[in-house]
Design an enzyme around this catalytic site. Structure first.
Site, mmCIF file in Angstrom:
data_model
loop_
_atom_site.group_PDB
_atom_site.id
_atom_site.type_symbol
_atom_site.label_atom_id
_atom_site.label_comp_id
_atom_site.label_asym_id
_atom_site.label_seq_id
_atom_site.Cartn_x
_atom_site.Cartn_y
_atom_site.Cartn_z
ATOM 1 N N ALA A 49 7.962 -5.068 1.515
ATOM 2 C CA ALA A 49 7.557 -6.474 1.448
ATOM 3 C C ALA A 49 6.214 -6.659 2.144
ATOM 4 O O ALA A 49 5.975 -6.078 3.217
ATOM 5 C CB ALA A 49 8.609 -7.373 2.096
ATOM 6 N N GLU A 50 5.363 -7.488 1.561
ATOM 7 C CA GLU A 50 4.002 -7.668 2.049
ATOM 8 C C GLU A 50 3.935 -8.253 3.460
ATOM 9 O O GLU A 50 2.949 -8.043 4.177
ATOM 10 C CB GLU A 50 3.209 -8.597 1.123
ATOM 11 C CG GLU A 50 3.118 -8.112 -0.310
ATOM 12 C CD GLU A 50 4.212 -8.694 -1.182
ATOM 13 O OE1 GLU A 50 5.400 -8.489 -0.874
ATOM 14 O OE2 GLU A 50 3.865 -9.344 -2.169
ATOM 15 N N ASN A 51 4.919 -9.035 3.839
ATOM 16 C CA ASN A 51 4.852 -9.625 5.179
ATOM 17 C C ASN A 51 5.028 -8.578 6.273
ATOM 18 O O ASN A 51 4.531 -8.765 7.384
ATOM 19 C CB ASN A 51 5.862 -10.779 5.341
ATOM 20 C CG ASN A 51 7.248 -10.436 4.866
ATOM 21 O OD1 ASN A 51 7.441 -9.504 4.080
ATOM 22 N ND2 ASN A 51 8.237 -11.179 5.308
#
Lengths: 220, 230, 220, 230
Positions: A49-51
Site C-alpha cells: 500500500a502506498e501509505n
C-alpha cells in the site's frame, strides 16, 4: 459502477489468475480490491500500500478495525506475518525500484498502445493522481480492470486517450466485463479472451481501437 | 510466510553471483557492519577488477579492506580511505582509481539508487575542484546546484543483526550505518545476518529494511571488527 | 601531535566553553574528543556521530565495549537516555538541515577568511573528506582546534590555504595551543585570547595572516 | 535528559506560531495521521491565506480538510483532493490554487527538504504536461530528467503515537505514512502525540524520528479519523 457482483467477481478472478506466489502486488480501489478473495490459499503474496504497508491482510471483522491500520484508500486492513510499516517515501521507493511486481487498477480510458488515463476529467472530476503515475510507470506489470464502456455506452478502450494521461505505454493487460486484451510490444492491442455469453463481434463493436485477434481466443 | 518467500541460502548458493568486474556495494562504516562472511567468500572466489561503492575501505584486514588490499579492485567510489594505508598506496601507484564523494552525499546517492530516483541536487562542496570534477550542474531560478547521480550495484552485500526468512532486517546500534541504504541499492542484495528467525518473529514496527529489498539471506560466521580500534 | 596533555586539555576546555546546554554537537577525532570532559555535569548536550548516532555518551570502561556501538572514528562509545540510532543518510540530513549547532574539528590549515583545509595533502596523505565537507559547510558553528604551527614551525593559520580546501569561509573560531581567534564577518581574523605564558607578539609572529586585535584581549 | 531539551508545550504556547500566509506542512494520508488537535487550534485562530503542503486534503470534516473547507487556504501542493469535494469546488471556483505532484515524488520532495537537499531528479510523469508545468529539466549524458525541488515549510505539524520529552517520535502502524517526512521538513515542527513519556522510555532502536527534528510536543486531545471509511 453498475456491474453485477458476479461480473465484478469474474473480472477480479481473472486478474487474480495473473498473480504468482511470491509476488509483491499493489491493488487499486474498486474491483481490484476483490482480487485477494480469488487467490489459492497456499499462495504467498505480499500486498503493498502506498501509505506505507507491505503484507496487507484481509479487512478485520466489523468492530475489530484499527483506525491506524488502513490501506491507501483509507479502508481498514490487517497485517500478515512478515509484513511491515514504513513511511510513504519508502513505499514509493519500492515502486520506483521495481519491487512491485504487479499493480491492478481501474481506469477511465486505455489506448491501443497501452496509454493509461485514470486521474482527471478536466472541468468535471479532478481528484489528483495520487500514486497512480508512479504505479503505472514503474510497476513491473500493469493490469487495468474496467468496464468495456462508460455510462454513455462509449468504449473505454480507445485509439488515443482524450483524457489527460496518467502514463504512456504502460498497460500490459486490460480486463473488462466482456473480454481480456493484452497490449503486446509488436502487435499492439490483442484480444485474448471473451467472457461468455459475449461474442468476438460484440466485443469488437464496443472497442474503439485497432484490435488484433489472438490465434486461439478463449471463451470463458 | 510460505516457501515462495523464503530467502535463506548457503554461501555456496550465492557464490555464483560474484563475477570479475562486477559493481559491488557494501554496507559498513570503518569496518563496523561490513559483512565478513560474504567478504571472505568474495575473496576466496578470487574475482577481480571489482568496482566498489561504499563509505570507506575499512582496515587492511577488516571489512572490505581484505579485498581492496589484495589489489582486486580497479575503481572505488568512497568518502574515506584513511584507515587502510594499502588503499592509499594502490591509489598513489595508479592501481586503484578513487572517486571521492562527501560522506553524506555518498549516502544519499546510494539511497537514491535504492529508491529508484535518478539523482539528487547538492550544494555540498559545489565550489570544490575535486568533488565537482566531471559532474553536471543545474540552474534552478538564480541558484546553481550540482547533480549527484544515483548509485546502484550489481550486487549489494550488507550486515544485519537479524533477518526473518522473508528478508526483513533489523540492525544493531551504530552497526546500522550505511547498511539499510546499500540493502536497497543492489540489483541483487545479499544480507549476512547474526541470526535468522521465522517470519512473524520480528515486530512489524521494528523492521528497518523490508524484505522486498533482500534477495538472499546468509548466516554470518561471526564478525571481524571487534576491537577494531585497538 | 606532540602537544603536552595539559595543553591539549586547555584547548579542549576552551572549546567546551563554547557549548551551551541544549546544543547538538559533533566532535572530530583528536583534541575535540576531549571536550566532553570539560562540560558542566548538569549540561544537556546531544553528541552526534556521522555513522548514525545522536546522544553519544562516554567511552565504556575497558572490557565493556560493544563492537556495534562506535563513533564515526571507530572508537567505542555509549548512548545516553534520549539518544537514538539511524542510518548515515539521516545523520547527514541532520547536518545539512542545520540541526547540528556546533562542530569542533582539527585542521591542517585555516585561512584568514575562514577557509578550511583538512582533508588531503596531495601526493602525501589522501585519506578522503569523510564527513568533513558537510560538517564544515552546514554545521551552524565551526570551531577548529589545532596547533598554531606545523612540525616545521610554519603557521597553520595562513592568508590563503595552499592545501585543497574542505570548505570556504566556514570557520568561526580557531583555538590553537597559543591563542583563540575569531573569524568575523567584517573584520576577518581577530585575535581574542592568548594562552599564558604566550604573548601577543609571539602569537602574531607565528600567524602567517592578517590579524586584527580585539579591544580587550584576554590572557588566560 | 535535562530541562534544556524538554519540548513539551501547551496549545497556548504554540498558538503564536501560526500566522496568515504561512506555509503549513502536515503529516497524514487520507486524514489518517493528521494531527487533529493542532488542526483545530489553527482553525480556531482563524489564520488564512495559508499555503499548504501535504499528501491530500483529507475529508471535509476530517484532517486538514477542516481548514481547507473553510476557504482558509490559497495554495496547496498535494497529490490528491478526491476525498474532499469542497477542495475540488474551491479549485473549480478559482479560490484554491492546486499544484498536483505525484504522490511518491511529493513524499521525496518533502524528505529532500527535511534532509537539507535542494531537490531530486525524477523521471516520473516526465512527459506529462500538467506535472512538468513550470519545472526545470536537466540533461545527464544522454538522458533528460525533471528537477523536483525540495519542499520545506514555516511550520510542520505531525501526529505520532508517542514522544519522549526530547521529541523522539514513534508512530502507529500505517498512521506513520508521511509524518516522519514532514517532521523533518518544517522550519519549526510541532508534534501532536497520543502519549508523552519520559526520556529513556523509548528504545533507542525503535525511534523513527530523532528529537532533533522536533521543536514542540503537544498532548493530543484525541483523533478524528476513526472509521473515516464509514
Amino acid at each position: 459502477m453498475g456491474l453485477a457482483i458476479e461480473t465484478r467477481n469474474r473480472m477480479a478472478k481473472r486478474a487474480a489468475a495473473e498473480i504468482q506466489s511470491g509476488m509483491v502486488v499493489n491493488l487499486g480501489i474498486g474491483i481490484p480490491s476483490l482480487v485477494p478473495n480469488h487467490l489459492p490459499r497456499d499462495f504467498a503474496v505480499m500486498f503493498h500500500a502506498e501509505n506505507g504497508i507491505i503484507g496487507m491482510g484481509p479487512s478485520p471483522i466489523h468492530g475489530e478495525e484499527d483506525e491506524n491500520l488502513c490501506n491507501a484508500g483509507g479502508f481498514p486492513v490487517s497485517l500478515v506475518a512478515g509484513g511491515s510499516y514504513f513511511d510513504s517515501a519508502l513505499a514509493f521507493g519500492m515502486i520506483r525500484r521495481g519491487k512491485v511486481d504487479l499493480t491492478i487498477l481501474g481506469s477511465l480510458q486505455v489506448s491501443e498502445t497501452g496509454d493509461l488515463a485514470n486521474w482527471i476529467v478536466p472541468g468535471k472530476k479532478v481528484p489528483g493522481m495520487g500514486g497512480a503515475m508512479e504505479l503505472a510507470q514503474k510497476a513491473k506489470k500493469v493490469i487495468v480492470v474496467m468496464n468495456q464502456t462508460d455510462k454513455h455506452g462509449q468504449s473505454k478502450i480507445v485509439q488515443k486517450c482524450s483524457l489527460p494521461l496518467t502514463s504512456t505505454a504502460c498497460v500490459n493487460m486490460v480486463i473488462t466485463d466482456m473480454a481480456v486484451f493484452l497490449v503486446e510490444k509488436n502487435r499492439g492491442l490483442v484480444l485474448h479472451e471473451v467472457f461468455k455469453p459475449h461474442t468476438i463481434d460484440e466485443v469488437l463493436q464496443l472497442t474503439d481501437a485497432t484490435v488484433s485477434l489472438h490465434d486461439k481466443i478463449i471463451f470463458s | 510466510m510460505k516457501q515462495a518467500l523464503n530467502k535463506v541460502s548457503s554461501i555456496e548458493e550465492v557464490d555464483h553471483l560474484f563475477f570479475d568486474g562486477m559493481t559491488l556495494m557494501y554496507g559498513g562504516f570503518g569496518g563496523v557492519g561490513s559483512p565478513p562472511t560474504l567478504i571472505e567468500a568474495i575473496k576466496q572466489k578470487g574475482v577481480s577488477q571489482l568496482k566498489l561503492i561504499g563509505n570507506d575501505t575499512g582496515f587492511p584486514h577488516i571489512g572490505i579492506g581484505k579485498i581492496v588490499s589484495l589489489g582486486r579492485v580497479s575503481h572505488i567510489i568512497t568518502s574515506h580511505i584513511g584507515s587502510n594505508p594499502i588503499a592509499g598506496q594502490l591509489m598513489t601507484d595508479g592501481r586503484l582509481a578513487v572517486e571521492f564523494s562527501p560522506q553524506g552525499i555518498l549516502a544519499e546517492r546510494i539511497r537514491a539508487g535504492g529508491m529508484g530516483l535518478p539523482g539528487i541536487l547538492s550544494d555540498i562542496a559545489i565550489d570544490n575542484d575535486i568533488v565537482q570534477k566531471g559532474k553536471f550542474f543545474c540552474e534552478i531560478g538564480e541558484k546553481r546546484y550540482m547533480v549527484e547521480t544515483a548509485l546502484t550495484a550489481d550486487i549489494s552485500i550488507v550486515y544485519a543483526k537479524k533477518a526473518d526468512t522473508f528478508g526483513n532486517l533489523i540492525f544493531d546500534k551504530s552497526a546500522r550505518n550505511t547498511n539499510p541504504l546499500c540493502a536497497m541499492a543492489g540489483d541483487i542484495t545479499i544480507a549476512e545476518v547474526e541470526e535468522i528467525v521465522p517470519v512473524g518473529s520480528l515486530q512489524a514496527e521494528e523492521i528497518i529494511t523490508p524484505g522486498v529489498f533482500v534477495d538472499y539471506i546468509i548466516q554470518s560466521e561471526g564478525v571481524d571488527w571487534k576491537w577494531a580500534w585497538q
